[in-house]
Scaffold this active site. Structure first.
Site, PDB file in Angstrom:
ATOM      1  N   GLU A   1      97.767 -41.253  60.017  1.00 51.32           N
ATOM      2  CA  GLU A   1      97.090 -40.143  59.332  1.00 51.32           C
ATOM      3  C   GLU A   1      95.570 -40.234  59.389  1.00 51.32           C
ATOM      4  OE1 GLU A   1      98.717 -39.474  55.429  1.00 51.32           O
ATOM      5  OE2 GLU A   1     100.744 -39.195  56.202  1.00 51.32           O
TER       6      GLU A   1
ATOM      7  N   GLU B   1     107.063 -40.412  58.677  1.00 53.16           N
ATOM      8  CA  GLU B   1     107.105 -40.496  57.213  1.00 53.16           C
ATOM      9  C   GLU B   1     107.678 -39.211  56.654  1.00 53.16           C
ATOM     10  OE1 GLU B   1     103.511 -41.412  55.013  1.00 53.16           O
ATOM     11  OE2 GLU B   1     103.010 -43.039  56.396  1.00 53.16           O
TER      12      GLU B   1
HETATM   13  C1  FCB Z   1     101.069 -40.696  53.207  1.00 50.09           C
HETATM   14  C2  FCB Z   1     100.639 -42.120  53.478  1.00 50.09           C
HETATM   15  C3  FCB Z   1     101.526 -43.166  52.855  1.00 50.09           C
HETATM   16  C4  FCB Z   1     101.980 -42.756  51.468  1.00 50.09           C
HETATM   17  C5  FCB Z   1     102.556 -41.356  51.490  1.00 50.09           C
HETATM   18  C6  FCB Z   1     103.078 -40.883  50.162  1.00 50.09           C
HETATM   19  O1  FCB Z   1      99.969 -39.852  53.282  1.00 50.09           O
HETATM   20  O2  FCB Z   1     100.598 -42.358  54.872  1.00 50.09           O
HETATM   21  O3  FCB Z   1     100.838 -44.383  52.846  1.00 50.09           O
HETATM   22  O4  FCB Z   1     100.961 -42.882  50.579  1.00 50.09           O
HETATM   23  O5  FCB Z   1     101.586 -40.454  51.943  1.00 50.09           O
END
Ligand code: FCB
Length: 455
Positions: free
Chosen positions: A163, A364
């Protein structure tokens, strides 16, 4: 017995689909004393920055409990584990920890998926200027090569950055993330040097490495179909998405982004050849997804808090003061983020068309809910998002796997330990791990490759 399209009992995922979970070094490891400080240590020590003054000093003590954690992953039937390497720990000579972790994962039949950078910049590099400085990108490439030298013989899946939008814009524009700076011009420089860092590191990794990057692309929608709202959508799409996918996938920054931000910078920090360098062959694109964004044109915006990333007087969106963010109606998680899997579908299909043949990984996805061990809301969230991924697969999206955020409760950045994303509950007093209902649900899915209807 029903057999409607919404009957998720019918959803079978392709053979070889990776069922994983994700974590990040700073959020779980602890053992801060055995490594150099990172910008997050400094940020945590700054009063008022992190909920309750929480820190990463102990976190969930994974640096001590890692064998037990890997055993738990094995018991849950995970096929893959996405973790990040702490750059400060490697600088302190601590790479052996990851060496042993990788061996342990492999001995449990779990595929290691390594992220080189999940936000924990060594403080010393921030003191030298941090991501707004070009040198940081070169330092990152050296670090990548160093990690590869030790681990590339056993780790196949490599993610350079996690990110970069958050690193650049929450770190250097809104200041809700470390290092907490609030300069819109510097945030754009940071974004470019993060892109450059990706390109240099990708080039430095050996041919055996399958290299990708984990973006948090925004599924950004206009509030109405008005020309002004569509233009707000275009602006945010440029700042959230195309500032990365432009050079990464097409070898150039989008012209409209350069025009939108020209009052802040002439972009002369982009040197000839940089965009080509960033445009390295990718083996996969990682997509992190939680919630969509809804925007409209508004003369004064609506205050920078509205994008759900924490409290600040500063916007994370350079030169977009006339864009307002709206909370979509409907269900929300404990983060206040709306539950809407259609945003994930849209992003997967977008990249399928934009980069034909490029494998996609959902690196994620998950949700924060109450601490309870019985967590049916999380199961519903996961089921809805996995059904969406299944639909994207059926529509031709080359999605190769899913990494649930997160394996276990952990340090949630500026929210400290107040938000729990784990499918495994962690008691922060005793460090006891207890799989939630969602963990049992996910274990069944990982074992069978077919979506169960509940426990
Ligand atoms: C993302 C992050 C991760 C976590 C999630 C909820 O933005 O990459 O580390 O904090 O959100």
């Amino acid at each position: 017995m029903t057999n409607t399209p919404t009957d998720t009992r019918e959803l079978r995922f392709p053979d070889g689909f990776l069922w994983g979970a994700a974590t990040a070094a700073f959020q779980i490891e602890g053992a801060a004393a055995s490594r150099e400080p990172s910008i997050w240590d400094t940020f945590c020590a700054t009063p008022g920055k992190v909920h309750g003054g929480h820190t990463g000093e102990v976190a969930v003590d994974h640096h001590r409990l890692w064998r037990q954690d890997v055993r738990l992953m094995g018991e849950l039937g995970l096929g893959a584990y996405r973790f990040s390497v702490s750059w400060p720990r490697v600088r302190s000579g601590g790479i052996g920890f990851y060496d042993a972790l990788v061996d342990e994962l492999l001995s449990h039949g779990i595929l290691p998926c390594l992220t080189l950078y999940h936000w924990d910049l060594p403080q010393e590099l921030e003191a030298a200027g941090g991501w707004p400085e070009r040198e940081t990108a070169y330092a990152f490439a050296e670090y990548a090569a160093q990690v590869a030298q030790v681990l590339a013989d056993r780790v196949e899946l490599w993610t350079t950055l996690n990110e970069p939008w958050c690193s650049a814009f929450l770190g250097y524009a809104s200041g809700v993330h470390a290092p907490g700076r609030t300069s819109p011009a510097d945030s754009l420089r940071a974004a470019h040097h993060l892109n450059l860092a990706h390109g240099l590191a990708a080039a430095a990794l050996p041919a055996s490495a399958k290299v990708g990057i984990a973006l948090n692309p925004s599924a950004v929608r206009p509030l109405t179909g008005s020309a002004a709202d569509l233009d707000a959508q275009r602006r945010i799409d440029a700042l959230a998405n195309r500032i990365f996918t432009g050079p990464l996938l097409h070898g150039a920054y989008p012209q409209d982004l350069l025009a939108d931000t020209k009052a802040l910078t002439d972009w002369s920090f982009v040197r000839p050849g940089d965009e080509a360098l960033i445009h390295q062959p990718l083996d996969f694109l990682g997509v992190n997804y939680y919630t969509p964004a809804v925007v409209s044109a508004a003369p004064d915006g609506n205050g920078p808090r509205a994008d759900g990333h924490g409290a600040t007087a500063h916007s994370p969106w350079p030169a977009a003061d006339t864009v307002a963010f709206h909370q979509p109606p409907g269900e929300r998680t404990d983060m206040g983020w709306s539950v809407d899997p259609t945003g994930l579908y849209d992003l997967l299909m977008r990249f399928t068309h934009e980069a034909p043949g490029l494998p996609l990984l959902v690196t994620e996805n998950g949700a924060a809910y109450a601490p309870d061990v019985h967590d049916p809301a999380r199961i519903d969230y996961l089921e809805a998002h996995l059904a969406t991924i299944h639909r994207a697969l059926a529509d031709g999206a080359p999605v190769g796997g899913y990494f649930l955020w997160s394996l276990m409760d952990n340090f949630e950045w500026s929210y400290g330990y107040s938000k729990r994303f784990g499918i495994v509950h962690v008691d922060y007093e005793t460090q006891a791990r207890t799989p939630r209902s969602s963990a049992h649900w996910y274990a069944r899915l990982a074992r069978t490759g077919a979506m169960p209807t509940g426990l």
